[in-house]
Design a protein around this motif. Sequence first.
Motif, PDB file in Angstrom:
ATOM      1  N   MET A   1      32.805   8.716  56.480  1.00 22.18           N
ATOM      2  CA  MET A   1      31.836   9.794  56.439  1.00 22.18           C
ATOM      3  C   MET A   1      32.511  11.037  55.869  1.00 22.18           C
ATOM      4  N   LEU A   2      31.858  11.720  54.929  1.00 24.01           N
ATOM      5  CA  LEU A   2      32.392  12.932  54.327  1.00 24.01           C
ATOM      6  C   LEU A   2      32.243  14.114  55.267  1.00 24.01           C
ATOM      7  N   GLU A   3      33.295  14.905  55.351  1.00 25.99           N
ATOM      8  CA  GLU A   3      33.216  16.140  56.107  1.00 25.99           C
ATOM      9  C   GLU A   3      32.451  17.163  55.291  1.00 25.99           C
ATOM     10  N   LYS A   4      32.042  18.220  55.956  1.00 30.34           N
ATOM     11  CA  LYS A   4      31.340  19.314  55.291  1.00 30.34           C
ATOM     12  C   LYS A   4      32.222  19.926  54.210  1.00 30.34           C
ATOM     13  N   LYS A   5      31.646  20.145  53.043  1.00 35.12           N
ATOM     14  CA  LYS A   5      32.390  20.781  51.960  1.00 35.12           C
ATOM     15  C   LYS A   5      32.472  22.289  52.199  1.00 35.12           C
ATOM     16  N   ILE A   6      33.561  22.885  51.743  1.00 37.98           N
ATOM     17  CA  ILE A   6      33.738  24.328  51.824  1.00 37.98           C
ATOM     18  C   ILE A   6      32.895  24.957  50.723  1.00 37.98           C
ATOM     19  N   LYS A   7      31.933  25.794  51.116  1.00 37.07           N
ATOM     20  CA  LYS A   7      31.054  26.451  50.153  1.00 37.07           C
ATOM     21  C   LYS A   7      31.740  27.734  49.664  1.00 37.07           C
ATOM     22  N   VAL A   8      31.964  27.800  48.348  1.00 40.72           N
ATOM     23  CA  VAL A   8      32.700  28.918  47.745  1.00 40.72           C
ATOM     24  C   VAL A   8      31.783  29.705  46.815  1.00 40.72           C
ATOM     25  N   LEU A   9      31.805  31.024  47.001  1.00 38.66           N
ATOM     26  CA  LEU A   9      31.100  31.935  46.098  1.00 38.66           C
ATOM     27  C   LEU A   9      32.142  32.701  45.303  1.00 38.66           C
ATOM     28  N   ILE A  10      31.945  32.798  44.005  1.00 35.55           N
ATOM     29  CA  ILE A  10      32.861  33.521  43.123  1.00 35.55           C
ATOM     30  C   ILE A  10      32.181  34.791  42.632  1.00 35.55           C
ATOM     31  N   CYS A  11      32.909  35.904  42.711  1.00 36.72           N
ATOM     32  CA  CYS A  11      32.381  37.196  42.262  1.00 36.72           C
ATOM     33  C   CYS A  11      33.391  37.832  41.316  1.00 36.72           C
ATOM     34  N   ASP A  12      33.059  37.850  40.035  1.00 35.23           N
ATOM     35  CA  ASP A  12      33.922  38.470  39.034  1.00 35.23           C
ATOM     36  C   ASP A  12      33.043  38.930  37.882  1.00 35.23           C
ATOM     37  N   ASP A  13      33.354  40.094  37.338  1.00 43.42           N
ATOM     38  CA  ASP A  13      32.523  40.637  36.266  1.00 43.42           C
ATOM     39  C   ASP A  13      32.875  40.080  34.889  1.00 43.42           C
ATOM     40  N   HIS A  14      33.826  39.187  34.831  1.00 44.09           N
ATOM     41  CA  HIS A  14      34.192  38.544  33.565  1.00 44.09           C
ATOM     42  C   HIS A  14      33.793  37.068  33.612  1.00 44.09           C
ATOM     43  N   ASP A  15      32.901  36.686  32.724  1.00 45.34           N
ATOM     44  CA  ASP A  15      32.384  35.320  32.711  1.00 45.34           C
ATOM     45  C   ASP A  15      33.486  34.285  32.548  1.00 45.34           C
ATOM     46  N   ILE A  16      34.481  34.580  31.731  1.00 48.64           N
ATOM     47  CA  ILE A  16      35.567  33.625  31.488  1.00 48.64           C
ATOM     48  C   ILE A  16      36.353  33.344  32.771  1.00 48.64           C
ATOM     49  N   VAL A  17      36.530  34.374  33.603  1.00 51.42           N
ATOM     50  CA  VAL A  17      37.234  34.196  34.877  1.00 51.42           C
ATOM     51  C   VAL A  17      36.373  33.364  35.825  1.00 51.42           C
ATOM     52  N   CYS A  18      35.081  33.693  35.887  1.00 50.22           N
ATOM     53  CA  CYS A  18      34.174  32.901  36.734  1.00 50.22           C
ATOM     54  C   CYS A  18      34.205  31.426  36.349  1.00 50.22           C
ATOM     55  N   GLN A  19      34.102  31.151  35.059  1.00 51.13           N
ATOM     56  CA  GLN A  19      34.081  29.770  34.606  1.00 51.13           C
ATOM     57  C   GLN A  19      35.406  29.059  34.876  1.00 51.13           C
ATOM     58  N   GLY A  20      36.503  29.767  34.706  1.00 54.63           N
ATOM     59  CA  GLY A  20      37.806  29.182  35.007  1.00 54.63           C
ATOM     60  C   GLY A  20      37.937  28.823  36.475  1.00 54.63           C
ATOM     61  N   LEU A  21      37.501  29.729  37.350  1.00 52.78           N
ATOM     62  CA  LEU A  21      37.559  29.458  38.790  1.00 52.78           C
ATOM     63  C   LEU A  21      36.604  28.333  39.178  1.00 52.78           C
ATOM     64  N   VAL A  22      35.438  28.301  38.561  1.00 51.26           N
ATOM     65  CA  VAL A  22      34.501  27.198  38.804  1.00 51.26           C
ATOM     66  C   VAL A  22      35.153  25.870  38.438  1.00 51.26           C
ATOM     67  N   ASN A  23      35.810  25.808  37.300  1.00 47.02           N
ATOM     68  CA  ASN A  23      36.455  24.570  36.866  1.00 47.02           C
ATOM     69  C   ASN A  23      37.551  24.139  37.831  1.00 47.02           C
ATOM     70  N   ILE A  24      38.333  25.096  38.299  1.00 47.49           N
ATOM     71  CA  ILE A  24      39.428  24.777  39.227  1.00 47.49           C
ATOM     72  C   ILE A  24      38.879  24.262  40.551  1.00 47.49           C
ATOM     73  N   VAL A  25      37.934  24.988  41.119  1.00 45.24           N
ATOM     74  CA  VAL A  25      37.430  24.651  42.457  1.00 45.24           C
ATOM     75  C   VAL A  25      36.542  23.410  42.428  1.00 45.24           C
ATOM     76  N   SER A  26      35.774  23.228  41.382  1.00 42.90           N
ATOM     77  CA  SER A  26      34.846  22.090  41.304  1.00 42.90           C
ATOM     78  C   SER A  26      35.552  20.741  41.280  1.00 42.90           C
ATOM     79  N   ASP A  27      36.814  20.720  40.895  1.00 41.39           N
ATOM     80  CA  ASP A  27      37.573  19.470  40.878  1.00 41.39           C
ATOM     81  C   ASP A  27      37.993  19.013  42.273  1.00 41.39           C
TER      82      ASP A  27
END
Length: 128
Positions: A1-27
């Motif tokens: 059984m899968l445990e609850k996933k950690i829900k992460v919100l990213i807040c950055d005014d630079h789209d490239i940083v947001c997308q980079g963090l999304v790529n890192i965390v989504s893996d």
Amino acid sequence: MLEKKIKVLICDDHDIVCQGLVNIVSDEPDMEIVGCATNLDSALTLIKKLNPDVVLADIRLGDESGFDLIKQSCQAGFEIPFIMITGFHNEFYLSKAIENGAAGLLSKESPGRVIVNSIRLTFDGHSV
């Protein structure tokens, strides 16, 4: 059984940083990105709507501050750990992050493994 996933919100005014963090965390199998915000108002809206477990927030959000985001989310009754992220190497920001209730401060130059391990530690109640 899968445990609850950690829900992460990213807040950055630079789209490239947001997308980079999304790529890192989504893996990560134990984490999910619930949203990305580019300013204080959208971040507060997403916090209220999505109730994330951990927020990664840039210290500077355009003309606004990630520190203001912490204050306003606390005033709204949310007790969410914040990890501040910055591209600036300044000890002032570390003391300001602690003073404002952040669970930690990371450089935007941090390796991905440091970022995801910091999210896990913060989710478990530790400071980074």
